[in-house]
Design a protein around this motif. Structure first.
Motif, PDB file in Angstrom:
ATOM      1  N   TYR A   2     -10.849   2.165  27.858  1.00 43.41           N
ATOM      2  CA  TYR A   2     -12.079   2.795  28.338  1.00 43.41           C
ATOM      3  C   TYR A   2     -13.171   1.735  28.417  1.00 43.41           C
ATOM      4  O   TYR A   2     -13.468   1.103  27.401  1.00 43.41           O
ATOM      5  N   SER A   3     -13.793   1.567  29.578  1.00 39.09           N
ATOM      6  CA  SER A   3     -14.790   0.496  29.638  1.00 39.09           C
ATOM      7  C   SER A   3     -16.151   0.941  29.099  1.00 39.09           C
ATOM      8  O   SER A   3     -16.873   0.151  28.505  1.00 39.09           O
ATOM      9  N   ILE A   4     -16.492   2.206  29.257  1.00 40.21           N
ATOM     10  CA  ILE A   4     -17.812   2.668  28.789  1.00 40.21           C
ATOM     11  C   ILE A   4     -17.700   3.278  27.391  1.00 40.21           C
ATOM     12  O   ILE A   4     -18.499   2.987  26.501  1.00 40.21           O
ATOM     13  N   LYS A  20     -26.508   4.562  35.446  1.00 40.64           N
ATOM     14  CA  LYS A  20     -25.573   4.478  36.578  1.00 40.64           C
ATOM     15  C   LYS A  20     -24.112   4.638  36.109  1.00 40.64           C
ATOM     16  O   LYS A  20     -23.219   4.897  36.908  1.00 40.64           O
ATOM     17  N   ASP A  21     -23.892   4.514  34.801  1.00 39.73           N
ATOM     18  CA  ASP A  21     -22.524   4.642  34.271  1.00 39.73           C
ATOM     19  C   ASP A  21     -22.217   6.038  33.719  1.00 39.73           C
ATOM     20  O   ASP A  21     -21.141   6.261  33.159  1.00 39.73           O
ATOM     21  N   TYR A  22     -23.159   6.965  33.850  1.00 39.98           N
ATOM     22  CA  TYR A  22     -22.920   8.300  33.282  1.00 39.98           C
ATOM     23  C   TYR A  22     -21.673   8.966  33.869  1.00 39.98           C
ATOM     24  O   TYR A  22     -20.884   9.574  33.161  1.00 39.98           O
ATOM     25  N   LYS A  23     -21.524   8.831  35.188  1.00 46.32           N
ATOM     26  CA  LYS A  23     -20.368   9.473  35.842  1.00 46.32           C
ATOM     27  C   LYS A  23     -19.065   8.897  35.286  1.00 46.32           C
ATOM     28  O   LYS A  23     -18.119   9.613  34.999  1.00 46.32           O
ATOM     29  N   LYS A  24     -19.065   7.575  35.126  1.00 48.15           N
ATOM     30  CA  LYS A  24     -17.869   6.901  34.631  1.00 48.15           C
ATOM     31  C   LYS A  24     -17.594   7.352  33.189  1.00 48.15           C
ATOM     32  O   LYS A  24     -16.449   7.606  32.810  1.00 48.15           O
ATOM     33  N   LEU A  25     -18.676   7.456  32.418  1.00 47.64           N
ATOM     34  CA  LEU A  25     -18.501   7.895  31.031  1.00 47.64           C
ATOM     35  C   LEU A  25     -17.910   9.311  31.000  1.00 47.64           C
ATOM     36  O   LEU A  25     -16.984   9.594  30.229  1.00 47.64           O
ATOM     37  N   ALA A  26     -18.423  10.186  31.867  1.00 46.62           N
ATOM     38  CA  ALA A  26     -17.907  11.559  31.903  1.00 46.62           C
ATOM     39  C   ALA A  26     -16.416  11.558  32.240  1.00 46.62           C
ATOM     40  O   ALA A  26     -15.620  12.282  31.635  1.00 46.62           O
ATOM     41  N   THR A  27     -16.036  10.700  33.182  1.00 46.78           N
ATOM     42  CA  THR A  27     -14.617  10.616  33.564  1.00 46.78           C
ATOM     43  C   THR A  27     -13.779  10.127  32.383  1.00 46.78           C
ATOM     44  O   THR A  27     -12.689  10.641  32.112  1.00 46.78           O
ATOM     45  N   GLU A  28     -14.300   9.145  31.676  1.00 46.97           N
ATOM     46  CA  GLU A  28     -13.535   8.609  30.538  1.00 46.97           C
ATOM     47  C   GLU A  28     -13.432   9.636  29.402  1.00 46.97           C
ATOM     48  O   GLU A  28     -12.415   9.714  28.725  1.00 46.97           O
ATOM     49  N   ILE A  29     -14.507  10.400  29.210  1.00 42.81           N
ATOM     50  CA  ILE A  29     -14.448  11.442  28.167  1.00 42.81           C
ATOM     51  C   ILE A  29     -13.362  12.452  28.521  1.00 42.81           C
ATOM     52  O   ILE A  29     -12.554  12.861  27.677  1.00 42.81           O
TER      53      ILE A  29
END
Ligand SMILES: Cc1ncc(C[n+]2csc(CCOP(=O)(O)OP(=O)(O)O)c2C)c(N)n1
Length: 630
Positions: A2-4, A20-29
């Motif tokens: 997980y990068s974020i 700008k990384d919120y979407k990526k964080l949501a995907t990783e969660i």
């Protein structure tokens, strides 16, 4: 991997993540949830749906000083992830691992222990008043699902909340689902609110139109703005929450972190009780959970690619719930006064087929166990025979109604008490280990527990068709054992069943319900070792068959007699305590051994592991009895 998420190691770390990384964080969660819950099992769909709400709440809070109270708490996995517990998520719901619910002893960011629905607003209101009295400005959030709005406590809390002069934000997570489809008038009301989602646009349009009317337009706008009731009263039917003294904001897109953050901040600034209505998709981001939110509400380990359970259901193995459901359908064909009531659990209680076959005689009242019981009392008084199916742990909610509304007048209501005993991975808040104690202390209530599937059918038949007073039947979670043939299950009021009797028995086993099969195995093992035993299936926790117990003791010629009393219930107020008190009074030379659960809260873990740990397994029983006899 997980990068974020790798950067989230402790509470509040999300604040260092770039927007700008919120979407990526949501995907990783979501990936983290899927990876782990597919192995451990758990409440997947609710957590997939609440990812962005949880992120936004964490962005608006300073934990643990600020408090987020999760109603039911089954959707708190994302909160656990964001407080740095994601690396332990593989231990979720396992013994010694993370709990599937918020636990104050697990983390100081878990503000309140939950498990039973509709407590969050009351607890949050308590917190808010406590902070207000102490001149503290900690923020308080309650997060509650639309399904949990069917519970009465929500309205009690709301009624009480209007007087609050400090912040409390109720986040209503509206996914239009309970475990199954949501039911009732509040659900219809929320649908109306949802369809008023263009409210803001509509309000702007009205203002625009009024503005265009020279002179009079501005005056009307000003009047409306100044009037106590806001413009939204004109466009949203029956602003229930506002009329009760709360500010209503919404509906808001529950999958847009930035919009949620600005809405929550605005709500906090109002410094009064506010309800923010958030729309989400249950199961968001995983196609199978979005399509089958009910199946993925609480799911056993499954294959991520196919969405299929890892251990497919063996159709030849029946659970007690299946037996109950089938028997209800067959009895309803013969008895047109039979009706069924459940509290938001048509699948869990096994009543789904009944609900389809006997639509007019089935009632899902929502998460409203208190109402379910009094409603059933009314049905009985009106001439029906209601069977109320509620899990043991949730029946705790209806204690007053059982005494006051059902038993005092002797209404013929049958309680089907499923998940009685240790339930396993859901843990402390869900163990069904108090019902024998709290039900047997009610005058006029008969309490039974079957030793196997056939006996459950016979007891249901007896309770529905032969009794005319209140009856509770408690049965465990899991597959049935079949010890008997249905024809031999002759149920008579307050009479036990002697499975085998030895006049020289050193150990007399008196077992209730799920413990009969275990006692039989233990007795067989002791017999092989040369220790003589008698085995009695108590069948009734109330009335207890004291005559039979007295007779067995009187006829027994062994020099030292040990009564072994077995029940899957707390020792406090169980049948062992009652029988021991009686026997001691009759004959103080007899020793009694209670095999039951301690006066404590039983943690989460595998059902059989916990039974073993607390001495309810065959081996443990054999060891204890052997050592007491020798
Ligand atoms: C008193 C009580 N009754 C029943 C349940 C079982 N239960 C757990 S979650 C749930 C549905 C909750 O629906 P909702 O609040 O809308 O949450 P969602 O999972 O849809 O996000 C039910 C009925 C419970 N936890 N507590």
């Amino acid at each position: 991997m997980y990068s974020i998420l790798e950067n989230i190691n402790k509470p509040n770390d999300i604040k260092n993540i770039d927007a700008k990384d919120y979407k990526k964080l949501a995907t990783e969660i979501r990936a983290c949830l899927l990876k782990n819950v597919s192995k451990t099992g758990g409440h997947l769909a609710s957590n997939l749906g609440i990812v962005e709400i949880t992120m936004a709440l964490h962005l608006c809070s300073n934990l643990p000083e600020d408090k987020i109270i999760w109603d039911v708490g089954h959707q708190s996995y994302v909160h656990k992830i964001l407080t740095g517990r994601w690396r332990e998520l593989g231990t979720l719901r396992q013994y010694d691992g993370l709990s599937g619910f918020p636990q104050m002893k697990e983390s100081d960011t878990d503000a309140f222990d939950t498990g039973h629905a509709t407590t969050s607003v009351s607890a949050a209101l308590g917190y808010a008043h406590a902070y207000s009295i102490q001149n503290m400005d900690n923020k308080v959030f309650a997060v509650i699902g639309d399904g949990s709005l069917t519970g009465g406590m929500f309205y009690e809390a709301l009624n009480n909340a209007a007087s609050l002069k400090s912040n409390m934000v109720i986040v209503l997570n509206d996914n239009n689902m309970s475990i199954a489809n949501n039911v009732g008038g509040m659900s219809r009301y929320l649908t109306k609110l949802r369809t008023a989602s263009q409210y803001k646009n509509l309000k702007d349009n009205i203002e625009e139109t009024l503005k265009k009317m020279p002179y009079i337009g501005d005056q009307v706008i000003e009047k409306i703005r100044r009037s106590k009731s806001s413009l939204k009263h004109l466009v949203i039917p029956g602003m229930l929450f506002e009329d009760m003294g709360l500010t209503y904001i919404g509906p808001v897109d529950g999958h847009n972190v930035n919009e949620l953050v600005s809405t929550f901040k605005h709500a906090l600034n109002l410094n009064k009780p506010v309800i923010v209505h958030v729309r989400t998709v249950k199961g968001k981001g995983y196609k199978f959970a979005e399509k089958y939110p009910s199946k993925f509400h609480g799911i056993d380990p499954f294959n991520i690619k196919t969405g299929e359970l890892k251990k497919s259901k063996d159709e030849s193995v029946r659970s007690y719930t299946d037996v109950f459901g089938n028997k209800m359908c067959s009895m309803a064909k013969e008895n047109d006064r039979l009706v069924a009531v459940c509290a938001a659990m048509p699948h869990g209680t096994g009543l789904i087929d009944f609900s389809k076959q006997f639509k007019d005689r089935f009632f899902d009242v929502g998460i409203a166990e208190e109402h379910a019981v009094t409603f059933a009392a009314g049905l009985a008084a009106g001439g029906m025979v209601p069977v109320v199916a509620i899990y043991s742990t949730f029946l705790q909610r209806s204690y007053d109604q059982i005494i006051h509304d059902v038993c005092k007048c002797g209404h013929h209501v049958v309680f089907a008490v499923d998940r009685a005993g240790i339930v396993g991975n859901d843990g402390e808040t869900h163990q069904g280990i108090y019902d024998i104690s709290f039900l047997t202390s009610i005058p006029g209530l008969t309490v039974m527990a079957p030793k196997d599937g056939n006996e459950l059918e016979a007891m249901l038949d007896y309770a529905v068709n032969e009794c005319d007073s209140p009856v509770a039947i408690r049965y465990p979670r899991g597959s049935v054992v079949d010890m008997d043939n249905v024809n031999s299950c002759n149920i008579n009021m307050g009479k036990c069943e002697i499975i085998h009797e030895d006049a020289m028995a050193e150990a007399v086993f008196l077992a209730l319900g799920s413990m009969v099969n275990v006692a039989k195995k233990a007795a067989d093992e002791l017999s092989r070792e040369g220790i003589k035993t008698t085995l009695v299936n108590l069948r009734f926790a109330k009335p207890l068959d004291m005559d039979c117990i007295d007779r067995i003791i009187a006829d027994n010629k062994a020099a030292n007699k040990l009564l072994v009393i077995l029940e899957e219930n707390t020792e406090n107020g169980g049948v062992a305590e009652k029988i021991a008190a009686h026997v001691n009074y009759m004959d103080e030379n007899i020793r009694c051994l209670g095999i039951n659960l301690p006066d404590a809260y039983i943690e989460h873990g595998n059902q059989n592991f916990l039974r073993e740990k607390y001495g309810l397994s065959e081996n443990e029983i054999v060891n204890r009895v052997r050592s007491m006899i020798q």
